[in-house]
Motif scaffolding. Structure first.
Motif, PDB file in Angstrom:
ATOM      1  N   VAL A  71      -2.395  -7.908  25.602  1.00 25.81           N
ATOM      2  CA  VAL A  71      -1.820  -7.959  24.253  1.00 25.81           C
ATOM      3  C   VAL A  71      -2.811  -8.521  23.242  1.00 25.81           C
ATOM      4  O   VAL A  71      -2.989  -7.950  22.154  1.00 25.81           O
ATOM      5  N   MET A  72      -3.475  -9.631  23.539  1.00 21.71           N
ATOM      6  CA  MET A  72      -4.367 -10.241  22.570  1.00 21.71           C
ATOM      7  C   MET A  72      -5.550  -9.330  22.248  1.00 21.71           C
ATOM      8  O   MET A  72      -5.948  -9.213  21.092  1.00 21.71           O
ATOM      9  N   HIS A  73      -6.125  -8.696  23.259  1.00 21.03           N
ATOM     10  CA  HIS A  73      -7.234  -7.776  23.010  1.00 21.03           C
ATOM     11  C   HIS A  73      -6.775  -6.618  22.122  1.00 21.03           C
ATOM     12  O   HIS A  73      -7.469  -6.244  21.168  1.00 21.03           O
ATOM     13  N   ALA A  74      -5.601  -6.062  22.433  1.00 18.41           N
ATOM     14  CA  ALA A  74      -5.087  -4.950  21.638  1.00 18.41           C
ATOM     15  C   ALA A  74      -4.772  -5.389  20.211  1.00 18.41           C
ATOM     16  O   ALA A  74      -4.992  -4.639  19.253  1.00 18.41           O
ATOM     17  N   ALA A  75      -4.252  -6.613  20.058  1.00 21.58           N
ATOM     18  CA  ALA A  75      -3.931  -7.122  18.726  1.00 21.58           C
ATOM     19  C   ALA A  75      -5.195  -7.308  17.899  1.00 21.58           C
ATOM     20  O   ALA A  75      -5.235  -6.964  16.707  1.00 21.58           O
ATOM     21  N   ARG A  76      -6.239  -7.854  18.509  1.00 18.51           N
ATOM     22  CA  ARG A  76      -7.505  -8.033  17.790  1.00 18.51           C
ATOM     23  C   ARG A  76      -8.070  -6.680  17.358  1.00 18.51           C
ATOM     24  O   ARG A  76      -8.540  -6.527  16.232  1.00 18.51           O
ATOM     25  N   THR A  77      -8.007  -5.691  18.252  1.00 17.77           N
ATOM     26  CA  THR A  77      -8.488  -4.353  17.916  1.00 17.77           C
ATOM     27  C   THR A  77      -7.677  -3.767  16.760  1.00 17.77           C
ATOM     28  O   THR A  77      -8.225  -3.161  15.834  1.00 17.77           O
ATOM     29  N   ALA A  78      -6.355  -3.968  16.797  1.00 13.85           N
ATOM     30  CA  ALA A  78      -5.485  -3.450  15.742  1.00 13.85           C
ATOM     31  C   ALA A  78      -5.777  -4.111  14.402  1.00 13.85           C
ATOM     32  O   ALA A  78      -5.754  -3.458  13.352  1.00 13.85           O
ATOM     33  N   LEU A  79      -6.054  -5.406  14.412  1.00 16.94           N
ATOM     34  CA  LEU A  79      -6.395  -6.085  13.159  1.00 16.94           C
ATOM     35  C   LEU A  79      -7.705  -5.567  12.588  1.00 16.94           C
ATOM     36  O   LEU A  79      -7.867  -5.450  11.369  1.00 16.94           O
ATOM     37  N   GLY A  80      -8.651  -5.225  13.465  1.00 16.43           N
ATOM     38  CA  GLY A  80      -9.878  -4.596  12.994  1.00 16.43           C
ATOM     39  C   GLY A  80      -9.612  -3.246  12.360  1.00 16.43           C
ATOM     40  O   GLY A  80     -10.222  -2.897  11.332  1.00 16.43           O
ATOM     41  N   GLU A  81      -8.687  -2.492  12.941  1.00 12.48           N
ATOM     42  CA  GLU A  81      -8.309  -1.198  12.361  1.00 12.48           C
ATOM     43  C   GLU A  81      -7.653  -1.396  10.998  1.00 12.48           C
ATOM     44  O   GLU A  81      -7.927  -0.655  10.039  1.00 12.48           O
ATOM     45  N   ALA A  82      -6.791  -2.399  10.888  1.00 11.64           N
ATOM     46  CA  ALA A  82      -6.153  -2.687   9.600  1.00 11.64           C
ATOM     47  C   ALA A  82      -7.190  -3.106   8.567  1.00 11.64           C
ATOM     48  O   ALA A  82      -7.106  -2.716   7.391  1.00 11.64           O
ATOM     49  N   HIS A  83      -8.152  -3.892   8.977  1.00  7.92           N
ATOM     50  CA  HIS A  83      -9.233  -4.327   8.084  1.00  7.92           C
ATOM     51  C   HIS A  83      -9.935  -3.128   7.465  1.00  7.92           C
ATOM     52  O   HIS A  83     -10.148  -3.060   6.249  1.00  7.92           O
ATOM     53  N   ARG A  84     -10.262  -2.161   8.289  1.00  8.00           N
ATOM     54  CA  ARG A  84     -10.962  -0.962   7.793  1.00  8.00           C
ATOM     55  C   ARG A  84     -10.052  -0.112   6.914  1.00  8.00           C
ATOM     56  O   ARG A  84     -10.509   0.452   5.905  1.00  8.00           O
ATOM     57  N   GLN A 162      -7.341 -20.910  -3.206  1.00  9.62           N
ATOM     58  CA  GLN A 162      -8.479 -20.037  -2.947  1.00  9.62           C
ATOM     59  C   GLN A 162      -8.794 -19.998  -1.454  1.00  9.62           C
ATOM     60  O   GLN A 162      -9.272 -20.978  -0.882  1.00  9.62           O
ATOM     61  N   ILE A 163      -8.538 -18.849  -0.830  1.00  9.02           N
ATOM     62  CA  ILE A 163      -8.825 -18.704   0.589  1.00  9.02           C
ATOM     63  C   ILE A 163     -10.236 -18.154   0.783  1.00  9.02           C
ATOM     64  O   ILE A 163     -10.815 -17.543  -0.118  1.00  9.02           O
ATOM     65  N   THR A 164     -10.780 -18.401   1.960  1.00  8.72           N
ATOM     66  CA  THR A 164     -12.153 -18.011   2.253  1.00  8.72           C
ATOM     67  C   THR A 164     -12.242 -16.893   3.282  1.00  8.72           C
ATOM     68  O   THR A 164     -13.330 -16.382   3.542  1.00  8.72           O
ATOM     69  N   ARG A 165     -11.115 -16.527   3.882  1.00  9.28           N
ATOM     70  CA  ARG A 165     -11.082 -15.391   4.809  1.00  9.28           C
ATOM     71  C   ARG A 165      -9.789 -14.627   4.606  1.00  9.28           C
ATOM     72  O   ARG A 165      -8.746 -15.218   4.314  1.00  9.28           O
ATOM     73  N   ALA A 166      -9.860 -13.311   4.792  1.00  6.77           N
ATOM     74  CA  ALA A 166      -8.668 -12.479   4.739  1.00  6.77           C
ATOM     75  C   ALA A 166      -8.985 -11.142   5.380  1.00  6.77           C
ATOM     76  O   ALA A 166     -10.138 -10.697   5.393  1.00  6.77           O
ATOM     77  N   VAL A 167      -7.968 -10.494   5.894  1.00  2.00           N
ATOM     78  CA  VAL A 167      -8.128  -9.153   6.436  1.00  2.00           C
ATOM     79  C   VAL A 167      -8.338  -8.186   5.276  1.00  2.00           C
ATOM     80  O   VAL A 167      -7.582  -8.188   4.305  1.00  2.00           O
ATOM     81  N   GLY A 168      -9.404  -7.394   5.352  1.00  5.36           N
ATOM     82  CA  GLY A 168      -9.655  -6.373   4.347  1.00  5.36           C
ATOM     83  C   GLY A 168     -10.649  -6.743   3.276  1.00  5.36           C
ATOM     84  O   GLY A 168     -11.003  -5.891   2.457  1.00  5.36           O
ATOM     85  N   ASP A 170     -13.902  -9.163   3.350  1.00  8.24           N
ATOM     86  CA  ASP A 170     -15.329  -9.208   3.632  1.00  8.24           C
ATOM     87  C   ASP A 170     -15.761  -8.002   4.464  1.00  8.24           C
ATOM     88  O   ASP A 170     -14.931  -7.304   5.053  1.00  8.24           O
ATOM     89  N   GLU A 171     -17.061  -7.788   4.542  1.00  7.26           N
ATOM     90  CA  GLU A 171     -17.570  -6.650   5.305  1.00  7.26           C
ATOM     91  C   GLU A 171     -17.145  -6.733   6.765  1.00  7.26           C
ATOM     92  O   GLU A 171     -16.749  -5.740   7.375  1.00  7.26           O
ATOM     93  N   THR A 172     -17.229  -7.921   7.338  1.00  2.47           N
ATOM     94  CA  THR A 172     -16.843  -8.137   8.731  1.00  2.47           C
ATOM     95  C   THR A 172     -15.610  -9.027   8.788  1.00  2.47           C
ATOM     96  O   THR A 172     -15.541 -10.042   8.099  1.00  2.47           O
ATOM     97  N   LEU A 173     -14.641  -8.640   9.599  1.00  3.62           N
ATOM     98  CA  LEU A 173     -13.441  -9.452   9.768  1.00  3.62           C
ATOM     99  C   LEU A 173     -13.733 -10.605  10.717  1.00  3.62           C
ATOM    100  O   LEU A 173     -14.125 -10.392  11.874  1.00  3.62           O
ATOM    101  N   LEU A 174     -13.549 -11.822  10.236  1.00  5.80           N
ATOM    102  CA  LEU A 174     -13.744 -13.021  11.049  1.00  5.80           C
ATOM    103  C   LEU A 174     -12.384 -13.634  11.356  1.00  5.80           C
ATOM    104  O   LEU A 174     -11.667 -14.056  10.449  1.00  5.80           O
ATOM    105  N   LEU A 175     -12.033 -13.658  12.627  1.00  5.00           N
ATOM    106  CA  LEU A 175     -10.777 -14.231  13.084  1.00  5.00           C
ATOM    107  C   LEU A 175     -11.069 -15.467  13.927  1.00  5.00           C
ATOM    108  O   LEU A 175     -12.004 -15.467  14.730  1.00  5.00           O
TER     109      LEU A 175
END
Length: 240
Positions: A71-84, A162-168, A170-175
């Motif tokens: 589940v966690m691996h799939a969730a991380r992959t899905a968040l990367g897809e959402a980021h793009r 003011q947040i410093t990270r968010a999905v969508g 920066d160029e690279t998603l940092l979780l």
């Protein structure tokens, strides 16, 4: 929404608040996968609701038969897809800024895993004591982590939103990721900052200790609304 099963009970609710015209928060509960999520679209930017809903929609499509280990691996992959997907939409709209925070809880039989970006939070209540599992990716959150501010001081800081990270964004998603054990009686709280603007850790601990699962989400939402409800507010509480 309150759902019960033989192993876990949870309550989940999102509210537009008293001021905003659009709810840029989105929540997700996938108890069959042991997964819950809160996402907060970036206020003041075009398409915050698009960003948070994109995250939820893509996570909703996860296969229903995933093992806890997957589940966690799939969730991380899905968040990367959402980021793009969010970045693509931002470009289509003329390279505007679109993004959303995310905090995700995944439970197995003996452990929890948390993924997050931004200032939506995960707390755990154990033995009537609350612990903040995530840490805010924000200007004031980083100052608190560095010992330069207290959370009480951070609430009134001019850069508090003011947040410093968010999905969508920066160029690279940092979780960030955190893992820990779970015990019978543990209670987890996922929430957007629409709640924590109005409820400090002591207030959250008191309500998490005292309120039954079928009332807790409504009661926490009420704290934010009674405090002014200037932001959207989302709450998920999961009992072990």
């Amino acid at each position: 929404m309150t759902i019960s099963s033989t192993k876990r009970h949870y309550s989940a609710k999102t509210h537009i608040g008293r001021v905003r015209k659009v709810n840029e928060d989105a929540i997700l509960a996938l108890p069959h996968l042991g997964l819950w999520l809160v996402s907060d679209g970036m206020g003041g930017h075009a398409g915050g609701d698009f960003a948070s809903q994109t995250i939820v929609d893509i996570l909703t499509a996860l296969p229903a038969d995933l093992s806890p280990a997957d589940v966690m691996h799939a969730a991380r992959t899905a968040l990367g897809e959402a980021h793009r997907a969010i970045q693509k939409e931002a470009t289509r709209r003329g390279s505007v800024t679109i993004g959303a925070t995310v905090v995700l809880l995944a439970l197995s039989e003996e452990h929890f895993m948390c993924l997050w970006a931004g200032d939506s939070r995960l707390y755990r209540l154990r033995d009537e004591r609350i612990t903040m599992i995530s840490s805010d990716h924000s200007i004031v959150g980083e100052l608190v982590e560095a010992g330069q501010l207290t959370w009480a001081e951070a609430e009134n800081h001019p850069h508090g939103n003011q947040i410093t990270r968010a999905v969508g964004v920066d160029e690279t998603l940092l979780l960030d990721k955190r893992r820990g054990d779970i015990l019978p009686g543990d209670r987890f709280l996922l929430c957007s900052d629409g709640l924590t603007k109005y409820a400090d850790a002591e207030t959250l601990q008191r309500h998490l200790c005292d309120e039954p699962i079928d009332r807790i989400a409504d009661d926490l939402i009420r704290i934010a609304l009674d405090g002014g409800g200037a932001d959207n507010v989302s709450v998920i509480v999961v009992d072990i």
